[in-house]
Design a protein around this motif. Sequence first.
Motif, PDB file in Angstrom:
ATOM      1  N   THR A   1       0.832  -1.207   0.000  1.00 45.12           N
ATOM      2  CA  THR A   1       0.000   0.000   0.000  1.00 45.12           C
ATOM      3  C   THR A   1       0.863   1.252   0.000  1.00 45.12           C
TER       4      THR A   1
ATOM      5  N   SER B   1       2.400   1.698  -3.366  1.00 47.94           N
ATOM      6  CA  SER B   1       1.393   2.173  -4.317  1.00 47.94           C
ATOM      7  C   SER B   1       1.153   3.671  -4.158  1.00 47.94           C
ATOM      8  N   ASP B   2       1.071   4.144  -2.915  1.00 47.67           N
ATOM      9  CA  ASP B   2       0.848   5.575  -2.671  1.00 47.67           C
ATOM     10  C   ASP B   2       2.021   6.404  -3.189  1.00 47.67           C
TER      11      ASP B   2
ATOM     12  N   GLU C   1       2.012   6.494  -6.960  1.00 49.20           N
ATOM     13  CA  GLU C   1       0.993   7.410  -7.459  1.00 49.20           C
ATOM     14  C   GLU C   1       1.467   8.856  -7.372  1.00 49.20           C
ATOM     15  N   THR C   2       2.150   9.197  -6.263  1.00 42.19           N
ATOM     16  CA  THR C   2       2.675  10.546  -6.111  1.00 42.19           C
ATOM     17  C   THR C   2       3.732  10.846  -7.165  1.00 42.19           C
TER      18      THR C   2
ATOM     19  N   THR D   1       2.439  17.047  -0.267  1.00 49.58           N
ATOM     20  CA  THR D   1       3.528  16.156   0.146  1.00 49.58           C
ATOM     21  C   THR D   1       4.250  16.718   1.366  1.00 49.58           C
TER      22      THR D   1
ATOM     23  N   ASN E   1       2.093  16.410   4.450  1.00 50.06           N
ATOM     24  CA  ASN E   1       2.059  15.022   4.903  1.00 50.06           C
ATOM     25  C   ASN E   1       3.313  14.688   5.704  1.00 50.06           C
TER      26      ASN E   1
END
Length: 235
Positions: free
Chosen positions: A57, A60-61, A64-65, A84, A87
């Motif tokens: 996961t 994948s994140d 995607e970024t 970003t 986060n």
Amino acid sequence: MTKKMYRNITMISFIIGFMLAVQYNTVQSPAERNTVDIWEIRQQLSVEQERHSELLTAISDLSETVSKYEDKEFNNPEILLEQTVNNLKERAGILPISGPGLTLSVEPSQELIDFGYEIKPVSPELLIRLVNDLYRSNAHAIEIDDKRLTYNTAIRDINGQTTINSEPIGETNIEINVITPTYEQAEKLKNHLLASSFQDEFYIDNLVLTIHEAEKNVRINSVVTVQKSNYLTEK
């Protein structure tokens, strides 16, 4: 029979008896094997599969970024960059964070107070064990007595007081806020804590650990403030 024949018969009987004894002992005491309970193996496999899923996961994140940054048709790279950065600030504790999670309360046992038992503050060792267990159970952020934990947080005893980053926490009533990635994981964490021995371990220290219901929105404050200089100018 001669004495020599008796001696030979005795020797042969001794050898046969010794061999039978060795064979009997081998049959009765087989070599020990390293046996592990199948359920324990399944639990370990489940934990590893969960970690593998979490890593996939996260990958994948991040992918995607990266794809958004590489996408030439993406019109607002500044917004993506700001997301970003925010986060990362949340993870570092610079910004407050909210999300699904649960709250734990540590209070002195009233019945032990009534009987005159001495109530001591929660020990750093027990608090560290609890924090480590929370992180192993996918806790995303933790706050203890309004003090947010980060990657370099130190929990220790200073002059008889339990401190977090050299700041003493409350001696009796403490609130612990925990944020998890999803509400389902908050429910899972609650059940894990209820099944663990932590409540008994706190009660041994004359304290009561209350595990509240999972919530969909728990807020944790920031731990640091960003210092901005008024003397730097852009060239």
